[in-house]
Design a protein around this motif. Structure first.
Motif, short mmCIF file in Angstrom:
data_model
loop_
_atom_site.label_atom_id
_atom_site.label_comp_id
_atom_site.label_asym_id
_atom_site.label_seq_id
_atom_site.Cartn_x
_atom_site.Cartn_y
_atom_site.Cartn_z
N GLY A 146 0.79 -1.23 0.00
CA GLY A 146 0.00 0.00 0.00
C GLY A 146 0.82 1.27 0.00
O GLY A 146 0.30 2.34 0.31
N ALA A 147 2.10 1.17 -0.37
CA ALA A 147 2.99 2.33 -0.38
C ALA A 147 3.91 2.27 -1.60
O ALA A 147 5.12 2.06 -1.46
N PRO A 148 3.36 2.41 -2.81
CA PRO A 148 4.22 2.29 -4.01
C PRO A 148 5.29 3.36 -4.04
O PRO A 148 5.20 4.39 -3.36
N LEU A 149 6.32 3.11 -4.83
CA LEU A 149 7.36 4.13 -5.01
C LEU A 149 6.71 5.42 -5.51
O LEU A 149 5.85 5.40 -6.40
N LEU A 150 7.10 6.52 -4.92
CA LEU A 150 6.55 7.81 -5.29
C LEU A 150 6.77 8.06 -6.79
O LEU A 150 7.90 8.01 -7.27
N GLY A 151 5.67 8.27 -7.51
CA GLY A 151 5.76 8.54 -8.94
C GLY A 151 5.78 7.33 -9.83
O GLY A 151 5.86 7.47 -11.06
N ASP A 152 5.68 6.11 -9.27
CA ASP A 152 5.68 4.90 -10.09
C ASP A 152 4.37 4.82 -10.86
O ASP A 152 3.29 4.73 -10.26
N PRO A 153 4.42 4.82 -12.20
CA PRO A 153 3.17 4.81 -12.98
C PRO A 153 2.59 3.42 -13.20
O PRO A 153 1.47 3.30 -13.69
N LEU A 154 3.33 2.36 -12.84
CA LEU A 154 2.92 1.00 -13.19
C LEU A 154 2.23 0.26 -12.04
O LEU A 154 1.14 -0.29 -12.23
N TYR A 155 2.84 0.23 -10.88
CA TYR A 155 2.35 -0.62 -9.79
C TYR A 155 1.44 0.19 -8.86
O TYR A 155 1.85 1.19 -8.27
N ARG A 156 0.19 -0.30 -8.72
CA ARG A 156 -0.81 0.38 -7.92
C ARG A 156 -0.76 -0.07 -6.46
O ARG A 156 -0.29 -1.16 -6.16
#
Length: 349
Positions: A285-295
């Motif tokens: 529940g904490a994706p890499l900031l700005g990652d467009p792929l993984y929700r």
């Protein structure tokens, strides 16, 4: 600096080769029964980033050959056929230049790879890669190749910066590959193989429902979500949380700082699955900031490719035990946004 980048430029094209086996000729879900045994059907099933219509256009343009003969129209395939697609030249985007090595002992060479630079040819990049830049540097005499060409032993994502290990000797590459290869999650948690320790810095976007939401600076959480192949709208399948035949994986996140624009964490990985840190942070529940792929939660955006950037991830430290027993402690300087506030540069744009 202008000379810190390779400008966008056309390459000379490339030939992609495939050999047809019996399994590749089986009908696939979503395609007509007779689609896969044809040349266009084979390519559409194997490379779903391009439609069958586009492969028919490439056939008509004479870009595809079968068993050495150029084809101008679609046709059937049989097991053992050899196909070659001669992709015409295309323009590759501008990329950062590879800096001078951080470490070079005559065999092992370690670079601080810039974000935005692919390691190996793939995803539309042929010449603008780490490997090609190393080859050109050796040819120009700027890098020694006495024991062989320094070749990358592992991959970093295009937009992951930091430590990239290369080796000149084949035996060293084999040793390093075994050492860097995942240890699986048989011993999940901060404990990693004594021979290899990998630590990253990252910025994450923590949602209120995240498993990390209650973490305080200095505290850690181990994520052991298995990683497997899941359907993807443009690639057919992609590495993600869960999925088909999931593999064990373990990542331990330690919170360094809470920031409004994203929490700063250190990540120690005890396995080496593709896109592991991106997948594990998103699954928590904490994706890499700005990652467009993984929700958040582990789902993926169906039309986004893994090579699209926007996130902040840096391979910061790597400890290796060499075959003769010496310990190598390697470190790549942190980008400004991934430094602590105490360094005075932590919040630089």
């Amino acid at each position: 600096m202008e000379d810190a980048w390779l400008p966008a430029a056309p390459n000379t094209g490339h030939t992609y080769r495939d050999r047809v086996d019996a399994a590749a000729l089986q009908p696939r879900a979503g395609l007509p029964v007779d689609a896969v045994p044809s040349v266009s059907g084979f390519y559409a099933a194997r490379y779903p980033h391009s439609s069958r219509l586009l492969w028919l256009q490439r056939l008509a343009a004479g870009e595809i050959s079968r068993n050495g003969q150029v084809l101008r129209a679609d046709g059937p395939l049989v097991p053992g056929d050899r196909l070659a697609w001669r992709r015409p030249p295309w323009e590759e985007p501008a990329v950062p230049r590879l800096p001078a090595p951080l470490w070079d002992d005559g065999d092992l060479v370690v670079f601080d790879k810039p974000s935005g630079l692919p390691v190996l040819p793939a995803g539309g990049f042929l010449e603008h890669t780490v490997l090609r830049q190393i080859e050109r540097r050796v040819a120009a005499g700027d890098l020694e190749d006495g024991a062989g060409l320094p070749r990358p032993v592992h991959r970093l994502g295009r937009f992951t910066s930091g430590l990239l290990v290369c080796a000149r000797c084949r035996s060293s590459r084999a040793w390093l590959s075994a050492l860097l290869r995942d240890s699986t999650a048989a011993t999940p948690g901060p404990a990693q193989p004594a021979g290899c320790r990998k630590r990253y810095r990252a910025l994450i976007a923590v949602g209120p429902a995240s498993a990390l939401a209650g973490l305080l600076p200095g505290e850690s959480l181990t994520i052991t979500t298995p990683i497997g192949r899941r359907p993807h709208g443009r690639l057919g399948a992609i590495w993600a949380a869960g999925g088909e035949r999931p593999l064990p994986a373990a990542s331990t996140l330690t919170l360094l700082e809470r920031r409004e624009a994203g929490w700063l964490v250190e990540v120690a990985i005890a396995s080496g699955r593709p896109h592991q840190i991106r997948i594990h942070t998103a699954a928590a529940g904490a994706p890499l900031l700005g990652d467009p792929l993984y929700r958040p939660g582990g789902d993926v955006e169906p039309l986004v490719l893994p090579g699209q950037g926007g996130y902040h991830l840096h391979a910061h430290r790597l400890s290796l035990t060499a075959p003769e027993g010496r310990r190598l402690e390697l470190e790549a300087p942190l980008p400004p946004r991934l430094r602590r506030l105490g360094d005075g540069l932590g919040m630089a744009p």
